[in-house]
Write a protein that holds these residues in place. Structure first.
Motif, PDB file in Angstrom:
ATOM      1  N   TRP A   1       0.815  -1.209   0.000  1.00 42.95           N
ATOM      2  CA  TRP A   1       0.000   0.000   0.000  1.00 42.95           C
ATOM      3  C   TRP A   1       0.853   1.265   0.000  1.00 42.95           C
ATOM      4  O   TRP A   1       0.304   2.374  -0.021  1.00 42.95           O
ATOM      5  CB  TRP A   1      -0.903   0.033   1.240  1.00 42.95           C
ATOM      6  N   GLU A   2       2.169   1.142   0.066  1.00 42.49           N
ATOM      7  CA  GLU A   2       3.019   2.323   0.160  1.00 42.49           C
ATOM      8  C   GLU A   2       2.978   3.144  -1.127  1.00 42.49           C
ATOM      9  O   GLU A   2       2.966   2.604  -2.227  1.00 42.49           O
ATOM     10  CB  GLU A   2       4.460   1.921   0.469  1.00 42.49           C
ATOM     11  N   ALA A   3       2.964   4.460  -0.971  1.00 44.08           N
ATOM     12  CA  ALA A   3       2.922   5.377  -2.110  1.00 44.08           C
ATOM     13  C   ALA A   3       4.332   5.582  -2.648  1.00 44.08           C
ATOM     14  O   ALA A   3       5.147   6.252  -2.019  1.00 44.08           O
ATOM     15  CB  ALA A   3       2.304   6.702  -1.693  1.00 44.08           C
ATOM     16  N   ALA A   4       4.621   4.979  -3.786  1.00 45.86           N
ATOM     17  CA  ALA A   4       5.944   5.097  -4.417  1.00 45.86           C
ATOM     18  C   ALA A   4       5.804   4.799  -5.901  1.00 45.86           C
ATOM     19  O   ALA A   4       5.005   3.945  -6.299  1.00 45.86           O
ATOM     20  CB  ALA A   4       6.939   4.141  -3.773  1.00 45.86           C
ATOM     21  N   ALA A   5       6.567   5.497  -6.715  1.00 43.17           N
ATOM     22  CA  ALA A   5       6.477   5.303  -8.158  1.00 43.17           C
ATOM     23  C   ALA A   5       6.865   3.883  -8.562  1.00 43.17           C
ATOM     24  O   ALA A   5       6.356   3.341  -9.545  1.00 43.17           O
ATOM     25  CB  ALA A   5       7.374   6.320  -8.867  1.00 43.17           C
ATOM     26  N   ASN A   6       7.762   3.265  -7.802  1.00 41.78           N
ATOM     27  CA  ASN A   6       8.223   1.918  -8.134  1.00 41.78           C
ATOM     28  C   ASN A   6       7.256   0.843  -7.665  1.00 41.78           C
ATOM     29  O   ASN A   6       7.432  -0.329  -7.955  1.00 41.78           O
ATOM     30  CB  ASN A   6       9.600   1.672  -7.518  1.00 41.78           C
ATOM     31  N   ASN A   7       6.231   1.235  -6.892  1.00 41.69           N
ATOM     32  CA  ASN A   7       5.244   0.277  -6.388  1.00 41.69           C
ATOM     33  C   ASN A   7       4.057   0.225  -7.342  1.00 41.69           C
ATOM     34  O   ASN A   7       3.185   1.090  -7.317  1.00 41.69           O
ATOM     35  CB  ASN A   7       4.784   0.675  -4.987  1.00 41.69           C
ATOM     36  N   HIS A   8       4.023  -0.793  -8.187  1.00 39.61           N
ATOM     37  CA  HIS A   8       2.872  -1.013  -9.064  1.00 39.61           C
ATOM     38  C   HIS A   8       1.875  -1.852  -8.267  1.00 39.61           C
ATOM     39  O   HIS A   8       1.962  -3.071  -8.212  1.00 39.61           O
ATOM     40  CB  HIS A   8       3.309  -1.711 -10.343  1.00 39.61           C
ATOM     41  N   MET A   9       0.934  -1.166  -7.639  1.00 39.84           N
ATOM     42  CA  MET A   9       0.180  -1.684  -6.512  1.00 39.84           C
ATOM     43  C   MET A   9      -0.505  -3.025  -6.777  1.00 39.84           C
ATOM     44  O   MET A   9      -0.367  -3.969  -5.993  1.00 39.84           O
ATOM     45  CB  MET A   9      -0.840  -0.645  -6.063  1.00 39.84           C
ATOM     46  N   LEU A  10      -1.252  -3.141  -7.859  1.00 32.14           N
ATOM     47  CA  LEU A  10      -1.972  -4.381  -8.120  1.00 32.14           C
ATOM     48  C   LEU A  10      -1.007  -5.542  -8.315  1.00 32.14           C
ATOM     49  O   LEU A  10      -1.230  -6.654  -7.815  1.00 32.14           O
ATOM     50  CB  LEU A  10      -2.854  -4.211  -9.364  1.00 32.14           C
ATOM     51  N   ASN A  11       0.095  -5.290  -9.002  1.00 35.34           N
ATOM     52  CA  ASN A  11       1.116  -6.314  -9.185  1.00 35.34           C
ATOM     53  C   ASN A  11       1.751  -6.702  -7.853  1.00 35.34           C
ATOM     54  O   ASN A  11       1.941  -7.890  -7.565  1.00 35.34           O
ATOM     55  CB  ASN A  11       2.191  -5.812 -10.149  1.00 35.34           C
ATOM     56  N   SER A  12       2.078  -5.710  -7.017  1.00 33.50           N
ATOM     57  CA  SER A  12       2.695  -5.999  -5.714  1.00 33.50           C
ATOM     58  C   SER A  12       1.754  -6.798  -4.824  1.00 33.50           C
ATOM     59  O   SER A  12       2.182  -7.723  -4.114  1.00 33.50           O
ATOM     60  CB  SER A  12       3.085  -4.686  -5.027  1.00 33.50           C
ATOM     61  N   MET A  13       0.476  -6.452  -4.856  1.00 31.55           N
ATOM     62  CA  MET A  13      -0.514  -7.155  -4.035  1.00 31.55           C
ATOM     63  C   MET A  13      -0.619  -8.628  -4.452  1.00 31.55           C
ATOM     64  O   MET A  13      -0.604  -9.537  -3.620  1.00 31.55           O
ATOM     65  CB  MET A  13      -1.869  -6.464  -4.163  1.00 31.55           C
ATOM     66  N   LEU A  14      -0.734  -8.861  -5.766  1.00 27.68           N
ATOM     67  CA  LEU A  14      -0.842 -10.236  -6.257  1.00 27.68           C
ATOM     68  C   LEU A  14       0.459 -11.007  -6.050  1.00 27.68           C
ATOM     69  O   LEU A  14       0.444 -12.208  -5.748  1.00 27.68           O
ATOM     70  CB  LEU A  14      -1.227 -10.229  -7.737  1.00 27.68           C
ATOM     71  N   MET A  15       1.598 -10.329  -6.192  1.00 25.19           N
ATOM     72  CA  MET A  15       2.883 -10.975  -5.945  1.00 25.19           C
ATOM     73  C   MET A  15       2.972 -11.449  -4.501  1.00 25.19           C
ATOM     74  O   MET A  15       3.433 -12.570  -4.224  1.00 25.19           O
ATOM     75  CB  MET A  15       4.033 -10.021  -6.276  1.00 25.19           C
ATOM     76  N   ARG A  16       2.551 -10.615  -3.567  1.00 19.16           N
ATOM     77  CA  ARG A  16       2.544 -11.012  -2.158  1.00 19.16           C
ATOM     78  C   ARG A  16       1.647 -12.239  -1.956  1.00 19.16           C
ATOM     79  O   ARG A  16       2.012 -13.182  -1.236  1.00 19.16           O
ATOM     80  CB  ARG A  16       2.065  -9.853  -1.284  1.00 19.16           C
ATOM     81  N   LEU A  17       0.479 -12.236  -2.579  1.00 19.85           N
ATOM     82  CA  LEU A  17      -0.453 -13.353  -2.429  1.00 19.85           C
ATOM     83  C   LEU A  17       0.160 -14.650  -2.939  1.00 19.85           C
ATOM     84  O   LEU A  17       0.166 -15.672  -2.233  1.00 19.85           O
ATOM     85  CB  LEU A  17      -1.748 -13.045  -3.182  1.00 19.85           C
ATOM     86  N   PHE A  18       0.693 -14.637  -4.146  1.00 20.23           N
ATOM     87  CA  PHE A  18       1.171 -15.881  -4.753  1.00 20.23           C
ATOM     88  C   PHE A  18       2.443 -16.397  -4.092  1.00 20.23           C
ATOM     89  O   PHE A  18       2.618 -17.606  -3.933  1.00 20.23           O
ATOM     90  CB  PHE A  18       1.383 -15.677  -6.260  1.00 20.23           C
ATOM     91  N   THR A  19       3.333 -15.493  -3.705  1.00 21.79           N
ATOM     92  CA  THR A  19       4.549 -15.960  -3.029  1.00 21.79           C
ATOM     93  C   THR A  19       4.238 -16.465  -1.624  1.00 21.79           C
ATOM     94  O   THR A  19       4.922 -17.355  -1.119  1.00 21.79           O
ATOM     95  CB  THR A  19       5.607 -14.852  -2.962  1.00 21.79           C
ATOM     96  N   SER A  20       3.214 -15.910  -0.992  1.00 32.90           N
ATOM     97  CA  SER A  20       2.809 -16.415   0.319  1.00 32.90           C
ATOM     98  C   SER A  20       2.192 -17.802   0.212  1.00 32.90           C
ATOM     99  O   SER A  20       2.384 -18.658   1.090  1.00 32.90           O
ATOM    100  CB  SER A  20       1.810 -15.451   0.974  1.00 32.90           C
ATOM    101  N   LEU A  21       1.455 -18.059  -0.856  1.00 37.07           N
ATOM    102  CA  LEU A  21       0.796 -19.344  -1.032  1.00 37.07           C
ATOM    103  C   LEU A  21       1.743 -20.422  -1.542  1.00 37.07           C
ATOM    104  O   LEU A  21       1.694 -21.571  -1.091  1.00 37.07           O
ATOM    105  CB  LEU A  21      -0.379 -19.202  -2.001  1.00 37.07           C
ATOM    106  N   PHE A  22       2.599 -20.065  -2.489  1.00 37.05           N
ATOM    107  CA  PHE A  22       3.367 -21.079  -3.217  1.00 37.05           C
ATOM    108  C   PHE A  22       4.875 -20.959  -3.050  1.00 37.05           C
ATOM    109  O   PHE A  22       5.624 -21.721  -3.675  1.00 37.05           O
ATOM    110  CB  PHE A  22       3.021 -21.018  -4.713  1.00 37.05           C
ATOM    111  N   GLY A  23       5.350 -20.024  -2.237  1.00 32.73           N
ATOM    112  CA  GLY A  23       6.780 -19.850  -2.073  1.00 32.73           C
ATOM    113  C   GLY A  23       7.349 -18.878  -3.087  1.00 32.73           C
ATOM    114  O   GLY A  23       6.654 -18.419  -4.002  1.00 32.73           O
ATOM    115  N   VAL A  24       8.619 -18.568  -2.937  1.00 34.23           N
ATOM    116  CA  VAL A  24       9.269 -17.563  -3.776  1.00 34.23           C
ATOM    117  C   VAL A  24      10.083 -18.263  -4.861  1.00 34.23           C
ATOM    118  O   VAL A  24      11.115 -18.884  -4.575  1.00 34.23           O
ATOM    119  CB  VAL A  24      10.180 -16.639  -2.933  1.00 34.23           C
ATOM    120  N   TYR A  25       9.613 -18.198  -6.071  1.00 36.18           N
ATOM    121  CA  TYR A  25      10.291 -18.756  -7.234  1.00 36.18           C
ATOM    122  C   TYR A  25      10.112 -17.772  -8.392  1.00 36.18           C
ATOM    123  O   TYR A  25       9.331 -16.821  -8.306  1.00 36.18           O
ATOM    124  CB  TYR A  25       9.707 -20.117  -7.630  1.00 36.18           C
TER     125      TYR A  25
END
Length: 490
Positions: free
Chosen positions: A53-77
């Motif tokens: 949720w942080e306000a930053a130009a490098n934070n593409h929010m929807l992508n960051s949110m989904l990335m957090r979800l998938f890496t939390s569920l399936f690990g970091v690959y």
């Protein structure tokens, strides 16, 4: 049983779409993580705090949110980090397939249009990279593909999701929405119908954007938008340069490679000339007034070209009034599909005159040449924008060897590899060593260095380092200080 021509054309288009998807998935699995992808995960998706949720130009929010979800569920690959981008790629390829079929009706024009939309190296790189560009491109193109009166709420939501995926698409998304609003309002007969259309165009997307991005926009810090240019010409050149960047030498023999590389600069001027001829023929034809399909195609072409021009004009106004830099390279990637659609659609209008048939063939011929060029640019292991990170996975494996074999606890890295090494170290789950970034100069007398040889060769020689691994194509290398490294195990 033989296929009829329409069925054969449809089968070729479907096979090309399937190959495009498989190629994107293969690249996502094979390619090393790049500096920007690693930063996205480490800063906005991999921390325990809700940093997406942080306000930053490098934070593409929807992508960051989904990335957090998938890496939390399936690990970091590689695939889980890039899974949001792959979802965006699937949406984009599907929307491109829908538009190509609508434009070309399964013929050669459909194939050429689809390939130019999806195999453009500039676009395909950003369909794979674990950033917000893939989702933004996918939802932008899906909005255009769904743009019918009954689909206006979906168009609005798609454009809001495109904006949430990448704020650099804001003006392009707004321009597309404005064109849909004007088009459908112009066909409405009463003020009540126009009010209903405006509500369907604006309210669903506004609600989605407010829920997803409202807090970020309210907290947006000044001075975040630092990537761009002050020149319209440089902005447009960056789109053309990245779209025609480097043929694959493994797909062409040297004479053909040299021939194609020499003549590639003629493709865009030839396309512009063929398009202008075709537009002139269409403008003088009565067919554009009589045929409902012709009117729909003219509208689609006006939507694509008008949205691109309106977005450019909006950015220019922001630059002149607020000194916000113009889009450059990746932040202008939306121009590639919009201008491709604008060029291809006029050829979909059938005009049964010698000039009509000739101008149509001219556009299709140049689009086909461009499509073939894009296919010959296919790359599997590197991104144009982050080419130096192509061997990052191999660099890390060498560092990991010295960590386990010699007990190395600290590694000094060129800035191009600092985030990447930290990403792989975090993803491993069983390795722990400190990555010391290059500041003004490297820390002295380190056992292991991860270097970029085009700029670090002098440092290697001055310190008497031994290069134990290097990739000539990307410039990445691992060097050791023999005495210090061997002393680490004593």
């Amino acid at each position: 049983m033989t296929l009829t021509r329409p069925r054969a054309s449809a089968a070729i288009l479907d096979s090309t779409a399937a190959f495009a998807w498989l190629w994107v998935v293969a690249r996502a699995a094979v390619q090393s993580i790049t500096i920007d992808e690693a930063d996205t995960y480490l800063v906005f998706a991999g921390r325990s705090a809700p940093s997406h949720w942080e306000a930053a130009a490098n934070n593409h929010m929807l992508n960051s949110m989904l990335m957090r979800l998938f890496t939390s569920l399936f690990g970091v690959y590689h695939l889980t980090v890039r899974l949001p981008a792959l979802i965006g790629a699937a949406v984009y390829i599907g929307a491109a397939w829908m538009l190509a079929r609508r434009i070309g009706r399964g013929g050669w024009l459909a194939w050429a249009t689809f390939v130019c939309l999806t195999f453009n190296p500039f676009v395909m790189d950003h369909l794979v990279a674990a950033r917000g560009y893939s989702l933004a491109l996918g939802f932008l193109l899906l909005a255009i593909a769904c743009g019918r009166p009954s689909g206006l709420p979906y168009v609005s939501i798609c454009l809001a999701l495109s904006f949430a995926a990448n704020f650099s698409f804001a003006l392009a998304d707004a321009a597309v929405m404005l064109f849909f609003l004007l088009w459908h309002c112009s066909e409405a007969r009463t003020l009540r119908e126009r009010a209903r259309i405006a509500a369907e165009c604006i309210l669903p997307g506004l609600l989605v954007a407010a829920v997803l991005t409202g807090p970020m926009l309210m907290a947006w810090p000044r001075g975040e938008l630092t990537w761009g240019t002050t020149s319209l010409a440089r902005m447009l050149r960056s789109v053309g340069r990245d779209s025609f960047y480097r043929l694959n030498p493994y797909l062409l023999n040297p004479p053909l490679y040299e021939f194609a590389a020499r003549w590639r600069r003629l493709i865009l001027p030839a396309l512009a000339a063929a398009w202008l001829w075709r537009v002139a023929v269409v403008a003088l034809s009565r067919e554009r007034r009589r045929s409902p399909r012709a009117r729909r195609m003219l509208w689609l072409s006006a939507l694509a070209l008008g949205s691109a021009l309106l977005a450019i004009a909006g950015h220019w106004a922001l630059f002149r009034m607020r000194h916000i830099l113009l889009p450059l390279d990746r932040t202008a990637v939306y121009l590639a599909p919009l201008l491709t659609l604008a060029a291809a659609v006029p050829a979909a209008i059938r005009i049964d005159t010698p000039a009509g048939r000739a101008s149509r063939r001219a556009v299709i011929a140049v689009l086909s040449a461009m499509a073939c060029y894009f296919v010959l640019c296919l790359r599997l292991t590197w991104f144009k924008e982050w080419e130096w990170d192509a061997s990052a996975k191999q660099l890390y494996s060498v560092v990991s060897y010295y960590h386990h074999r010699y007990g190395v606890r600290e590694v000094a890295t060129n800035w191009r590899y600092t985030s990447v090494m930290n990403f792989y170290e975090a993803a491993s789950g069983h390795e722990s060593f400190a990555v010391l970034p290059q500041l003004e100069q490297y820390p002295p007398r380190m056992p292991v260095y991860v270097l970029y040889l085009p700029s670090d060769r002098e440092f290697v020689e001055s310190q008497g380092l031994k290069i134990v691994y290097q990739d000539e194509a990307s410039g990445g290398a691992v060097a050791i200080h023999p005495g210090i490294c061997l002393a680490a195990i004593r």
